[in-house]
Design a protein around this motif. Sequence first.
Motif, short mmCIF file in Angstrom:
data_model
loop_
_atom_site.label_atom_id
_atom_site.label_comp_id
_atom_site.label_asym_id
_atom_site.label_seq_id
_atom_site.Cartn_x
_atom_site.Cartn_y
_atom_site.Cartn_z
N PHE A 97 9.10 -5.98 -2.03
CA PHE A 97 9.42 -4.76 -1.29
C PHE A 97 8.41 -3.65 -1.53
O PHE A 97 7.91 -3.04 -0.58
N ASP A 98 8.13 -3.36 -2.79
CA ASP A 98 7.22 -2.25 -3.08
C ASP A 98 6.60 -2.41 -4.47
O ASP A 98 7.30 -2.78 -5.42
N PRO A 99 5.31 -2.14 -4.59
CA PRO A 99 4.64 -2.29 -5.90
C PRO A 99 5.09 -1.25 -6.93
O PRO A 99 4.82 -1.41 -8.12
N ARG A 100 5.78 -0.19 -6.46
CA ARG A 100 6.26 0.82 -7.40
C ARG A 100 7.70 0.58 -7.81
O ARG A 100 8.34 1.43 -8.43
N ALA A 101 8.22 -0.60 -7.46
CA ALA A 101 9.58 -0.97 -7.85
C ALA A 101 9.54 -1.77 -9.15
O ALA A 101 8.67 -2.62 -9.34
N VAL A 102 10.49 -1.50 -10.02
CA VAL A 102 10.60 -2.20 -11.31
C VAL A 102 11.98 -2.83 -11.39
O VAL A 102 13.00 -2.16 -11.19
#
Length: 202
Positions: free
Chosen positions: A122-127
């Motif tokens: 979904f997003d590279p800034r998601a953890v």
Amino acid sequence: MKLCRAFLPALLLVAGLLLAGCQHDEPLPLRLTNISGHMPDLDFKLTDDLGKPVTGADYRGKVALLYFGYTHCPDVCPLTLAQLHVVMQRLGPLADGARILFVSVDPARDTPAIMHAYVNAFDPRAVGLTGEARAIEALSKRYRSAFSREPGSADGNYEVSHSSAIYVFDRDGRARVLATPSASQDDLVHDLHLLLDTGTHR
């Protein structure tokens, strides 16, 4: 009397600084539900999607969007993460100062490796965050969220009912905004822009 006159400029200076401080600390014009002072700071001990132990303090300096969900979720989780990805895109370079913290309410199936593949789709800034069931339950209760495992089917599959709120914390880890998946995307972008622009103020 001479002593009083000597202190007058200093008193005026202090008064001016206090006034400036009051003006600086005026509440931000947030559009979504403002939970400043009504929810506890970001605090947890979990494992991230790289298998590393992390705490809430590890995300200080970033604006954090906390969301409870799970990778087998059939609808609301993927839709919410897709929406948050669009929000991040709309923020442009400012988005680098934010992190989406996706906490699994299904730690039995959501290993760090599975979480990593899921959130990064979904997003590279998601953890992705997972951990012991007790730690997940404690964190959920901390923010008045809730989840429960539904009865499983014959093939062993099951769903988990869970709250769908998004909790937004400022760079100091303080709870600031509560959003729902149906909240206006424009309003979320607006509020995140304010929190990212203002750094650690208020």
